[in-house]
Design an enzyme around this catalytic site. Sequence first.
Site, PDB file in Angstrom:
ATOM      1  N   HIS A 304       0.813  -1.134   0.047  1.00 10.40           N
ATOM      2  CA  HIS A 304       0.205  -0.039  -0.084  1.00 10.40           C
ATOM      3  C   HIS A 304       0.807   1.111  -0.036  1.00 10.40           C
ATOM      4  O   HIS A 304       1.855   1.089   0.630  1.00 10.40           O
ATOM      5  CB  HIS A 304      -0.849   0.053   1.162  1.00 10.40           C
ATOM      6  CG  HIS A 304      -2.172   1.051   1.094  1.00 10.40           C
ATOM      7  ND1 HIS A 304      -2.031   2.257   1.446  1.00 10.40           N
ATOM      8  CD2 HIS A 304      -3.294   0.856   0.662  1.00 10.40           C
ATOM      9  CE1 HIS A 304      -3.102   2.937   1.049  1.00 10.40           C
ATOM     10  NE2 HIS A 304      -3.997   1.890   0.769  1.00 10.40           N
ATOM     11  N   ASP A 361      -8.029  -5.423   0.011  1.00  9.20           N
ATOM     12  CA  ASP A 361      -8.390  -6.154  -1.129  1.00  9.20           C
ATOM     13  C   ASP A 361      -8.016  -7.584  -1.059  1.00  9.20           C
ATOM     14  O   ASP A 361      -8.637  -8.274  -1.702  1.00  9.20           O
ATOM     15  CB  ASP A 361      -7.948  -5.488  -2.636  1.00  9.20           C
ATOM     16  CG  ASP A 361      -8.404  -4.147  -2.962  1.00  9.20           C
ATOM     17  OD1 ASP A 361      -7.632  -3.361  -3.115  1.00  9.20           O
ATOM     18  OD2 ASP A 361      -9.580  -3.963  -2.884  1.00  9.20           O
TER      19      ASP A 361
HETATM   20  C1  SDX Z   1      -6.183   0.039  -3.227  1.00  5.89           C
HETATM   21  O1  SDX Z   1      -4.346   4.488  -2.082  1.00  5.89           O
HETATM   22  C2  SDX Z   1      -5.318   3.981  -1.491  1.00  5.89           C
HETATM   23  O2  SDX Z   1      -5.551   4.255  -0.576  1.00  5.89           O
HETATM   24  C3  SDX Z   1      -5.821   2.902  -2.365  1.00  5.89           C
HETATM   25  C4  SDX Z   1      -6.681   1.921  -1.546  1.00  5.89           C
HETATM   26  C5  SDX Z   1      -8.210   2.672  -1.203  1.00  5.89           C
HETATM   27  O3  SDX Z   1      -8.957   2.419  -0.309  1.00  5.89           O
HETATM   28  O4  SDX Z   1      -8.458   3.600  -2.329  1.00  5.89           O
HETATM   29  O5  SDX Z   1      -6.320   1.483  -0.353  1.00  5.89           O
HETATM   30  C6  SDX Z   1      -7.268   0.645  -2.423  1.00  5.89           C
HETATM   31  O6  SDX Z   1      -5.736   0.429  -4.235  1.00  5.89           O
HETATM   32  C7  SDX Z   1      -5.240  -0.790  -2.424  1.00  5.89           C
HETATM   33  C8  SDX Z   1      -4.217  -1.437  -3.197  1.00  5.89           C
HETATM   34  C9  SDX Z   1      -4.455  -2.500  -3.975  1.00  5.89           C
HETATM   35  N1  SDX Z   1      -3.829  -2.749  -5.041  1.00  5.89           N
HETATM   36  C10 SDX Z   1      -2.810  -4.069  -4.776  1.00  5.89           C
HETATM   37  O7  SDX Z   1      -3.187  -4.768  -4.185  1.00  5.89           O
HETATM   38  C11 SDX Z   1      -1.877  -4.303  -6.064  1.00  5.89           C
HETATM   39  C12 SDX Z   1      -0.719  -5.062  -5.357  1.00  5.89           C
HETATM   40  N2  SDX Z   1       0.120  -3.938  -4.813  1.00  5.89           N
HETATM   41  C13 SDX Z   1       0.971  -3.172  -5.429  1.00  5.89           C
HETATM   42  O8  SDX Z   1       0.992  -3.051  -6.633  1.00  5.89           O
HETATM   43  C14 SDX Z   1       1.519  -1.842  -4.712  1.00  5.89           C
HETATM   44  O9  SDX Z   1       2.015  -2.291  -3.367  1.00  5.89           O
HETATM   45  C15 SDX Z   1       0.576  -0.744  -4.650  1.00  5.89           C
HETATM   46  C16 SDX Z   1       0.354  -0.165  -6.101  1.00  5.89           C
HETATM   47  C17 SDX Z   1      -0.472  -0.723  -4.022  1.00  5.89           C
HETATM   48  C18 SDX Z   1       1.462   0.330  -3.920  1.00  5.89           C
HETATM   49  O10 SDX Z   1       2.740   0.475  -4.566  1.00  5.89           O
HETATM   50  P1  SDX Z   1       3.525   1.847  -4.431  1.00  5.89           P
HETATM   51  O11 SDX Z   1       3.374   2.418  -3.205  1.00  5.89           O
HETATM   52  O12 SDX Z   1       3.583   2.514  -5.784  1.00  5.89           O
HETATM   53  O13 SDX Z   1       4.969   1.250  -4.261  1.00  5.89           O
HETATM   54  P2  SDX Z   1       5.824   0.581  -5.326  1.00  5.89           P
HETATM   55  O14 SDX Z   1       5.016  -0.029  -6.379  1.00  5.89           O
HETATM   56  O15 SDX Z   1       7.063   1.862  -5.625  1.00  5.89           O
HETATM   57  O16 SDX Z   1       6.715  -0.645  -4.426  1.00  5.89           O
HETATM   58  C19 SDX Z   1       7.668  -0.288  -3.413  1.00  5.89           C
HETATM   59  C20 SDX Z   1       8.425  -1.563  -3.420  1.00  5.89           C
HETATM   60  C21 SDX Z   1       8.876  -2.121  -4.811  1.00  5.89           C
HETATM   61  O17 SDX Z   1       9.957  -2.764  -4.428  1.00  5.89           O
HETATM   62  P3  SDX Z   1      11.569  -2.040  -4.645  1.00  5.89           P
HETATM   63  O18 SDX Z   1      11.752  -1.634  -6.215  1.00  5.89           O
HETATM   64  O19 SDX Z   1      11.606  -0.755  -3.921  1.00  5.89           O
HETATM   65  O20 SDX Z   1      12.663  -2.880  -4.336  1.00  5.89           O
HETATM   66  O21 SDX Z   1       7.589  -2.384  -2.981  1.00  5.89           O
HETATM   67  C22 SDX Z   1       7.597  -3.454  -3.723  1.00  5.89           C
HETATM   68  C23 SDX Z   1       7.844  -2.829  -5.272  1.00  5.89           C
HETATM   69  O22 SDX Z   1       8.304  -4.039  -6.039  1.00  5.89           O
HETATM   70  N3  SDX Z   1       6.317  -3.963  -3.819  1.00  5.89           N
HETATM   71  C24 SDX Z   1       5.433  -5.132  -4.062  1.00  5.89           C
HETATM   72  C25 SDX Z   1       4.292  -5.199  -3.971  1.00  5.89           C
HETATM   73  N4  SDX Z   1       3.841  -3.814  -3.765  1.00  5.89           N
HETATM   74  C26 SDX Z   1       4.888  -3.178  -3.806  1.00  5.89           C
HETATM   75  N5  SDX Z   1       6.215  -6.342  -4.349  1.00  5.89           N
HETATM   76  C27 SDX Z   1       5.696  -7.541  -4.526  1.00  5.89           C
HETATM   77  N6  SDX Z   1       4.172  -7.573  -4.615  1.00  5.89           N
HETATM   78  C28 SDX Z   1       3.403  -6.429  -4.060  1.00  5.89           C
HETATM   79  N7  SDX Z   1       2.292  -6.636  -3.970  1.00  5.89           N
END
Ligand code: SDX
Length: 427
Positions: A304, A361
């Site tokens: 998140h 989710d």
């Molecule tokens: C919702 O914003 C809100 O409030 C949203 C929400 C709401 O109520 O409106 O809460 C609802 O959208 C919840 C999120 C649902 N999405 C998912 O579950 C999809 C999977 N999650 C990821 O795609 C990710 O965690 C995000 C998109 C939710 C957040 O990503 P960020 O904050 O943009 O962080 P990032 O992509 O820059 O990741 C930071 C690090 C990275 O690794 P490094 O490059 O720093 O080594 O964390 C890793 C990412 O690769 N990472 C994950 C991961 N999420 C982040 N690695 C593996 N699996 C994951 N799910």
Amino acid sequence: MTERIKIIFDGKTFEFPLLIGTEGEKAIDIKALRSKTGLITLDPGYGNTGSCTSDITFMDGEKGILRYRGIPVEQLAEHSSFRETAFLLINGELPTENQLKRFSVMLNDHSLIHEDMQFFFQNLPRASHPMGILSSMVTALKSFYPELPDMEKDVDTTVTRLLSKIRTLAAMSYKISRGHKVVYPRPDLPYCANFLNMMFDSPVKPYKIDEDVVKALNIFWILHADHEQNCSTSAVRLVGSGKVNLYAAISAGIAALWGPLHGGANQAVIEMLEKLATQGADIKNLIERAKDKNDPFRLMGFGHRVYKTYDPRAKIMKATCDKLLAKFNISDPLLDLAKALEEAALTDDYFISHNLYPNVDFYSGIVLRAIGIPTNMFTVMFAIGRLPGWISQWKESMEESQWKLGRPRQIYTGLMKRDFVPIEKRS
Ligand code: SDX
């Protein structure tokens, strides 16, 4: 005396006010940055950038706190109803008994949709995704319900109309997609029960309303009701800032929510778990893939932008899952898989070091499956829940003191000035 932040640039010192929120959050107020210094800031994804001040929702990502108008979401999930929480978000206070009665009457009065809207459904391809249908139908509401003359005076009617009709549109789209007879809203049923009845009642098998299922749906929608400046809410605010009608701004929010990184994750989680279940549950391999930078796979329902600890909503959703499945004596293999996946991830150094926890989710799809909602409607369920939040944020952004056309700047990195080349001279 307002604290000030100093920026030294080009041999000069510039001072900007430090803004401190009710809960101690701090921001540099850079409204005058460009006019004073010629500088702008750059922050792709806006992870460090506030778009507004807001009185609606408070989140603390480090402590896993979520409050609507100051009330913890845990208390609302336990004691409130979705209808009451929607009123709280939109009006700022929990309703009195009379206000709730009046709100319920208005929701009932506006629960039907224009019969001609059914022609839209009947002429969309059967395989259309329910989120695409919902976004189009909400935009179409503007044609069927032109803006009331006095937006100020009539805003309550407009927002209550939309809160009520979104349920009818979602249930109608489901019935028509299955070639079944549409079920109309009933005046004797409260918000959530009415939706369930419109979805599942049928002439051959009357739907039996179960209070535990109604409670679970109330909790589901309360947990989704608002979440400060997330992707879809920011879309609603940005589109609304052009002073377009509410329906168009909300339709933009629905479109933004559809994405699998945002609201579409609840459908993606179930599809991930179903794949695991059918292809043999190799949880270790899935965790390794999620960590592999060369693999685009992400563990859906995990991570998140704001929560760097367990999403408080996921905790409540997980408990609701357990309660609902126990009630109907369902043992959903996907729930067992989800719990095993959570356990494996939460003990893995990568997930621990990246502060990756289950978000709202991760378990929500299992609650929806237990209720009988089809997977491709999971994000529609998220949208119905988030509607009061979008409306409250849109209303706040349209208040005189807040309203400003949203128009971010950029840093240009393209080619310098060059002349047009006639086609015959191009190589
Ligand atoms: C919702 O914003 C809100 O409030 C949203 C929400 C709401 O109520 O409106 O809460 C609802 O959208 C919840 C999120 C649902 N999405 C998912 O579950 C999809 C999977 N999650 C990821 O795609 C990710 O965690 C995000 C998109 C939710 C957040 O990503 P960020 O904050 O943009 O962080 P990032 O992509 O820059 O990741 C930071 C690090 C990275 O690794 P490094 O490059 O720093 O080594 O964390 C890793 C990412 O690769 N990472 C994950 C991961 N999420 C982040 N690695 C593996 N699996 C994951 N799910």
